[in-house]
Design a protein around this motif. Structure first.
Motif, PDB file in Angstrom:
ATOM      1  N   LEU A  87      -4.890 -13.380 -41.661  1.00  0.00           N
ATOM      2  CA  LEU A  87      -4.322 -14.655 -41.218  1.00  0.00           C
ATOM      3  C   LEU A  87      -5.135 -15.834 -41.762  1.00  0.00           C
ATOM      4  O   LEU A  87      -6.341 -15.915 -41.546  1.00  0.00           O
ATOM      5  N   ARG A  94      -6.220 -25.958 -35.949  1.00  0.00           N
ATOM      6  CA  ARG A  94      -7.295 -25.239 -35.241  1.00  0.00           C
ATOM      7  C   ARG A  94      -8.368 -26.228 -34.744  1.00  0.00           C
ATOM      8  O   ARG A  94      -8.898 -26.093 -33.651  1.00  0.00           O
ATOM      9  N   GLY A 127     -10.334 -12.809 -29.577  1.00  0.00           N
ATOM     10  CA  GLY A 127      -9.553 -12.537 -30.795  1.00  0.00           C
ATOM     11  C   GLY A 127      -9.973 -13.486 -31.908  1.00  0.00           C
ATOM     12  O   GLY A 127      -9.154 -14.212 -32.466  1.00  0.00           O
ATOM     13  N   ILE A 128     -11.244 -13.437 -32.248  1.00  0.00           N
ATOM     14  CA  ILE A 128     -11.810 -14.370 -33.246  1.00  0.00           C
ATOM     15  C   ILE A 128     -11.191 -14.177 -34.633  1.00  0.00           C
ATOM     16  O   ILE A 128     -11.174 -15.080 -35.449  1.00  0.00           O
ATOM     17  N   GLY A 129     -10.614 -12.974 -34.862  1.00  0.00           N
ATOM     18  CA  GLY A 129      -9.942 -12.696 -36.135  1.00  0.00           C
ATOM     19  C   GLY A 129     -10.931 -12.499 -37.275  1.00  0.00           C
ATOM     20  O   GLY A 129     -12.149 -12.492 -37.077  1.00  0.00           O
ATOM     21  N   ASN A 131     -11.024 -14.666 -39.666  1.00  0.00           N
ATOM     22  CA  ASN A 131     -11.365 -16.004 -40.161  1.00  0.00           C
ATOM     23  C   ASN A 131     -12.431 -16.726 -39.332  1.00  0.00           C
ATOM     24  O   ASN A 131     -13.036 -17.678 -39.807  1.00  0.00           O
ATOM     25  N   TYR A 134     -12.103 -20.687 -34.774  1.00  0.00           N
ATOM     26  CA  TYR A 134     -12.431 -21.548 -33.618  1.00  0.00           C
ATOM     27  C   TYR A 134     -13.946 -21.639 -33.416  1.00  0.00           C
ATOM     28  O   TYR A 134     -14.483 -22.714 -33.165  1.00  0.00           O
ATOM     29  N   ASP A 150     -13.220  -9.236 -30.777  1.00  0.00           N
ATOM     30  CA  ASP A 150     -11.998  -8.746 -31.422  1.00  0.00           C
ATOM     31  C   ASP A 150     -11.959  -7.226 -31.307  1.00  0.00           C
ATOM     32  O   ASP A 150     -12.989  -6.576 -31.124  1.00  0.00           O
ATOM     33  N   ILE A 151     -10.735  -6.686 -31.414  1.00  0.00           N
ATOM     34  CA  ILE A 151     -10.583  -5.228 -31.403  1.00  0.00           C
ATOM     35  C   ILE A 151     -10.729  -4.685 -32.830  1.00  0.00           C
ATOM     36  O   ILE A 151     -10.930  -3.496 -33.024  1.00  0.00           O
ATOM     37  N   LYS A 181      -8.142  -1.978 -26.442  1.00  0.00           N
ATOM     38  CA  LYS A 181      -7.181  -3.045 -26.787  1.00  0.00           C
ATOM     39  C   LYS A 181      -6.385  -3.538 -25.585  1.00  0.00           C
ATOM     40  O   LYS A 181      -5.738  -4.586 -25.656  1.00  0.00           O
ATOM     41  N   HIS A 183      -7.773  -4.407 -22.832  1.00  0.00           N
ATOM     42  CA  HIS A 183      -8.625  -5.337 -22.081  1.00  0.00           C
ATOM     43  C   HIS A 183      -8.935  -6.599 -22.885  1.00  0.00           C
ATOM     44  O   HIS A 183      -8.894  -6.592 -24.112  1.00  0.00           O
ATOM     45  N   ASN A 201      -5.973 -17.486 -29.418  1.00  0.00           N
ATOM     46  CA  ASN A 201      -4.702 -17.631 -30.129  1.00  0.00           C
ATOM     47  C   ASN A 201      -4.107 -16.219 -30.153  1.00  0.00           C
ATOM     48  O   ASN A 201      -4.443 -15.420 -31.022  1.00  0.00           O
ATOM     49  N   GLU A 244      -3.311  -8.512 -36.470  1.00  0.00           N
ATOM     50  CA  GLU A 244      -3.700  -9.871 -36.072  1.00  0.00           C
ATOM     51  C   GLU A 244      -2.488 -10.608 -35.536  1.00  0.00           C
ATOM     52  O   GLU A 244      -2.605 -11.527 -34.745  1.00  0.00           O
ATOM     53  N   PHE A 254       0.518 -10.260 -23.808  1.00  0.00           N
ATOM     54  CA  PHE A 254      -0.903 -10.551 -24.051  1.00  0.00           C
ATOM     55  C   PHE A 254      -1.381 -11.609 -23.055  1.00  0.00           C
ATOM     56  O   PHE A 254      -2.440 -11.482 -22.430  1.00  0.00           O
TER      57      PHE A 254
HETATM   58  C1  SAM Z   1      -3.309 -14.419 -33.978  1.00  0.00           C
HETATM   59  S1  SAM Z   1      -4.881 -13.674 -34.296  1.00  0.00           S
HETATM   60  C2  SAM Z   1      -5.978 -15.055 -34.070  1.00  0.00           C
HETATM   61  C3  SAM Z   1      -7.127 -15.101 -35.061  1.00  0.00           C
HETATM   62  C4  SAM Z   1      -7.914 -16.429 -35.040  1.00  0.00           C
HETATM   63  N1  SAM Z   1      -8.506 -16.670 -33.743  1.00  0.00           N
HETATM   64  C5  SAM Z   1      -7.005 -17.585 -35.414  1.00  0.00           C
HETATM   65  O1  SAM Z   1      -6.686 -18.411 -34.536  1.00  0.00           O
HETATM   66  O2  SAM Z   1      -6.610 -17.690 -36.575  1.00  0.00           O
HETATM   67  C6  SAM Z   1      -5.134 -12.689 -32.839  1.00  0.00           C
HETATM   68  C7  SAM Z   1      -6.415 -11.871 -32.857  1.00  0.00           C
HETATM   69  O3  SAM Z   1      -6.542 -11.186 -31.592  1.00  0.00           O
HETATM   70  C8  SAM Z   1      -7.097  -9.902 -31.827  1.00  0.00           C
HETATM   71  N2  SAM Z   1      -6.852  -9.076 -30.640  1.00  0.00           N
HETATM   72  C9  SAM Z   1      -5.750  -8.363 -30.297  1.00  0.00           C
HETATM   73  N3  SAM Z   1      -5.928  -7.762 -29.109  1.00  0.00           N
HETATM   74  C10 SAM Z   1      -7.172  -8.117 -28.676  1.00  0.00           C
HETATM   75  C11 SAM Z   1      -7.939  -7.839 -27.497  1.00  0.00           C
HETATM   76  N4  SAM Z   1      -7.454  -7.071 -26.516  1.00  0.00           N
HETATM   77  N5  SAM Z   1      -9.170  -8.395 -27.389  1.00  0.00           N
HETATM   78  C12 SAM Z   1      -9.662  -9.182 -28.381  1.00  0.00           C
HETATM   79  N6  SAM Z   1      -8.982  -9.478 -29.504  1.00  0.00           N
HETATM   80  C13 SAM Z   1      -7.763  -8.967 -29.647  1.00  0.00           C
HETATM   81  C14 SAM Z   1      -6.432  -9.456 -33.113  1.00  0.00           C
HETATM   82  O4  SAM Z   1      -7.139  -8.402 -33.724  1.00  0.00           O
HETATM   83  C15 SAM Z   1      -6.446 -10.765 -33.901  1.00  0.00           C
HETATM   84  O5  SAM Z   1      -7.626 -10.888 -34.653  1.00  0.00           O
END
Ligand code: SAM
Length: 317
Positions: A87, A94, A127-129, A131, A134, A150-151, A181, A183, A201, A244, A254
Motif C-alpha cells: 500500500l 496521512r 496496523g502500521i503496514g 509503509n 503514521y 502488525d500481523i 489476527k 486480536h 487505518n 493490507e 475490524f
Molecule cells: C490498510 S493497511 C494500513 C497500513 C498503514 N497504516 C497505512 O495507513 O497506510 C491495514 C494494516 O493492518 C494490518 N492488520 C490487519 N489485521 C491486524 C491486526 N489484527 N492487528 C494489527 N494489524 C493488523 C494489515 O496487515 C495492514 O498492514
C-alpha cells in the motif's frame, strides 16, 4: 484528479484547500524542490495537458518515487521504500490524521525544534503496514514516541529497515508483532503501559476478490491511459501484500473488534481512534462505543477536495 496530484510551485491546490491548516501540503507540490531532494523522481515528472508539472498516477513506481521525495523533502525521512504491491499511502491525507490527533490531544503547533523537547505523547499505531506512515510522520512532525503493530512480519521488517536508515528520527518507533489476527490490543499493550492515543487505518475490503476488483475499478477510471498501461498499473498496484487491504468481514468487523477490545484496555489508552472509510460503518460503530460505556465520542471529518473521510475517536476516561 487524484488527491495526490499537485503541480505548480507556490499555488494553493484546489484539492488540498480543506486539509488541516497545519498540513504542509496545502500548497501545490513543488516538483523542482522535490527533485532536488530526491533526484530519482526526475524521470517521472512531466508537463501535463494543463501545462503544469505532474507524475503519472497510474504508474505505481512514479507514485512511490513522489512519496519518497515528499518524505525526504518535508519530513527528513531518508530511503523510504515499500515492497512491490504494498500500500502506497497518499502523504497529505496521512499527515492530516496526525494533525487532527494532535488537536484532539490539545497539542499546539508542531515544535520548531523537536529535538529539544522531551517527547510527551505515546502513540500506538495499529496496523502500521509496510509503509510505517503514521508513526514516521508523528515522529518527525511532533517528536512523539510510537509503537507500531502488525500481523504481517514482512511489513514490520520493511518498517524496521526504514527506521534503521534514519538514526536521527526525532521521535521513536518501536515495532511489535500481533501474533493473533483476531486480536488488536491484546498481546500488544503491555502490563502497566500507557498510551495517549491509538490510531488505525483498518483493512477495508471483506475479501481478496473485493480488493482486487476495487483496484481494477480505480485503474479503469484512469481513462486517459492505454489498456496496456492500465494492465501494468493493475499488476504493480496489487501484489503479495494484499492482506493490507482486506480482512474477513472488512472494515465493519475490524472496527467492531477494535472497539470491543478497546474497552478491555480502557485505562491504558486515553483516546482510541480509527479511520472509517465507509460512511455506513459509522453508525453501528458509534452505537457499540456508546453501549460499551465510552465517556466521549468524536467524529472528525477530514476533507480533501471532494473526498471526505472521517476519524472516529472515543475515550472511557
Ligand atoms: C490498510 S493497511 C494500513 C497500513 C498503514 N497504516 C497505512 O495507513 O497506510 C491495514 C494494516 O493492518 C494490518 N492488520 C490487519 N489485521 C491486524 C491486526 N489484527 N492487528 C494489527 N494489524 C493488523 C494489515 O496487515 C495492514 O498492514
Amino acid at each position: 484528479m487524484s488527491t495526490h496530484q499537485r503541480n505548480k510551485k507556490s499555488k494553493t491546490d484546489p484539492n488540498s484547500k480543506n486539509l488541516h491548516p497545519r498540513n504542509l501540503h496545502v500548497q501545490a507540490y513543488d516538483f523542482p524542490s522535490l527533485i532536488k531532494s530526491y533526484p530519482p523522481l526526475a524521470p517521472y515528472v512531466t508537463t501535463n495537458a494543463h501545462n503544469t508539472l505532474s507524475v503519472d498516477f497510474a504508474d505505481s513506481l512514479a507514485v512511490k518515487a513522489l512519496n519518497t521525495a515528499l518524505l525526504k523533502h518535508h519530513y527528513h525521512i531518508a530511503n523510504w521504500d515499500i515492497p512491490e504491491g504494498a500500500l502506497c499511502p497518499p502523504i497529505p491525507g496521512r499527515a492530516d490524521y496526525i494533525h487532527y490527533i494532535a488537536e484532539l490531544l490539545g497539542v499546539s503547533e508542531p515544535p520548531t525544534n523537536v529535538k529539544s523537547i522531551k517527547p510527551t505523547i505515546n502513540l500506538l499505531d495499529i496496523g502500521i503496514g509496510a509503509n510505517g506512515i503514521y508513526s514516521l510522520l508523528a515522529c518527525q512532525i511532533y517528536g512523539w514516541q510510537c509503537v507500531g503493530s502488525d500481523i504481517n512480519t514482512h511489513s514490520l521488517e520493511n518498517v524496521a529497515a526504514i527506521i534503521a536508515s534514519n538514526p536521527t528520527l526525532k521521535g521513536d518507533v518501536k515495532l511489535r508483532t500481533q501474533t493473533d489476527k483476531h486480536h488488536i490490543f491484546d498481546g500488544i499493550i503491555q502490563t502497566g503501559e500507557y498510551f495517549d492515543v491509538s490510531v488505525c487505518n483498518p483493512p477495508f475490503h471483506a475479501s481478496s476478490d473485493e480488493a482486487l476488483k476495487s483496484n481494477q475499478r480505480k485503474i479503469s477510471n484512469l481513462s486517459h491511459h492505454s489498456n496496456e498501461q492500465k494492465s501494468t498499473a493493475a499488476k504493480l498496484n496489487f501484489g503479495g501484500l494484499d492482506a493490507e487491504l482486506w480482512c474477513k468481514g472488512g472494515e465493519r468487523l475490524f472496527l467492531k473488534k477494535l472497539i470491543k477490545e478497546s474497552q478491555m484496555f480502557s485505562t491504558q489508552c486515553r483516546w482510541f481512534t480509527s479511520l472509517v472509510s465507509k460512511i455506513d460503518n459509522v453508525k453501528p460503530a458509534k452505537k457499540l462505543i456508546t453501549k460499551l460505556g465510552a465517556s466521549d465520542i468524536r467524529e472528525i471529518e477530514m476533507k480533501q477536495g471532494n473526498k471526505i473521510t472521517r476519524i472516529l475517536a472515543w475515550t472511557f476516561m
